[in-house]
Design an enzyme around this catalytic site. Structure first.
Site, short mmCIF file in Angstrom:
data_model
loop_
_atom_site.label_atom_id
_atom_site.label_comp_id
_atom_site.label_asym_id
_atom_site.label_seq_id
_atom_site.Cartn_x
_atom_site.Cartn_y
_atom_site.Cartn_z
N ASP A 82 61.91 33.83 2.15
CA ASP A 82 60.57 34.25 1.77
C ASP A 82 59.88 34.73 3.05
OD1 ASP A 82 58.03 34.29 0.25
OD2 ASP A 82 57.55 32.52 1.47
N ASP A 118 55.79 35.32 3.55
CA ASP A 118 54.49 34.70 3.82
C ASP A 118 54.60 33.18 3.77
OD1 ASP A 118 54.14 37.41 2.89
OD2 ASP A 118 52.00 37.01 2.77
N ASP A 136 58.62 28.40 1.28
CA ASP A 136 57.61 27.37 1.55
C ASP A 136 56.84 26.94 0.31
OD1 ASP A 136 54.44 28.77 2.06
OD2 ASP A 136 56.18 29.95 1.43
#
Length: 219
Positions: free
Chosen positions: A11, A13, A169
């Site tokens: 991922d 961001d 995250d």
């Protein structure tokens, strides 16, 4: 898993880059243009993860007019395209992690719900020559947590699911990995807490980039 066959899909961001301030500025620019109240950093942190459209949908206040979302998205995209690099930075240790993985023979990809133009622009600036494939939200392919972008990245890299791992995250990332049939490493330095990640099914937790490297090497 043979080290020379590993593929690591990240991922963006909250995992590789701290993009929160630039996302907040773009969101608040769009809201201000419509004379709506702006949002705090903590609110933006909660709103991100499902793409720019969902971010703006969450940021608009209750009672917003139906056509405001489209207008807000135009403002967001115009501002963000010009300012997506202003305050964004790589998290400490991320560059070293990517270089270590590359040197170990891993193929590296970034898959994000962020608009495709921004994903490519930011990956080129921060990770040019290191990441093999960078994909963002675009027409004709479903956003995460659908597995589509992960599968497209694997196809582009000529990689197999059995040799791939996903790193993110958020709960969206955990769901994405599950839907794609990949193991997931959940990082705690991004936009969601360790407790939140565990509550949403995280099985492998990394508190710093070196723990990601160690987890990848163990798989």
């Amino acid at each position: 898993m043979n080290v020379n066959e590993r593929t690591v899909i990240f991922d963006l961001d909250g995992t590789l880059l701290n993009t929160l301030e630039d996302l907040m500025d773009a969101t608040n620019f769009a809201l201000s243009e419509l004379h709506y109240p702006t949002r705090t950093m903590d609110e933006i942190r909660r709103f991100v993860g499902n793409g720019a459209g969902k971010l703006m949908e969450r940021a608009l206040p209750d009672g917003a007019r139906p056509f405001d979302h489209e207008q807000a998205m135009r403002g967001f995209r115009a501002y963000y395209s010009a300012h997506c690099e202003d305050k964004t930075r790589a998290y400490d240790g991320v560059m070293e992690l990517l270089k270590q993985l590359k040197e170990a023979g891993c193929k590296l990809a970034v898959v994000s719900n962020k608009p495709d133009f921004a994903v490519k622009q930011l990956c080129e600036k921060f990770f040019g020559g290191i990441v093999n494939c960078a994909m963002g939200e675009s027409q004709g392919i479903r956003r995460k947590p659908a597995p589509d972008m992960v599968e497209q990245a694997l196809l582009f890299l000529g990689a197999k699911k059995k040799s791939a791992v996903y790193v993110g995250d958020s709960d969206v990332d955990i769901q994405t990995a599950q839907n794609a049939g990949l193991s997931c490493i959940s990082v705690t330095w991004g936009f969601r807490s360790a407790d939140f990640l565990k509550q949403h099914g995280a099985k492998i937790i990394a508190d710093d980039p070196q723990q990601v490297y160690q987890a990848v090497m163990r798989l």
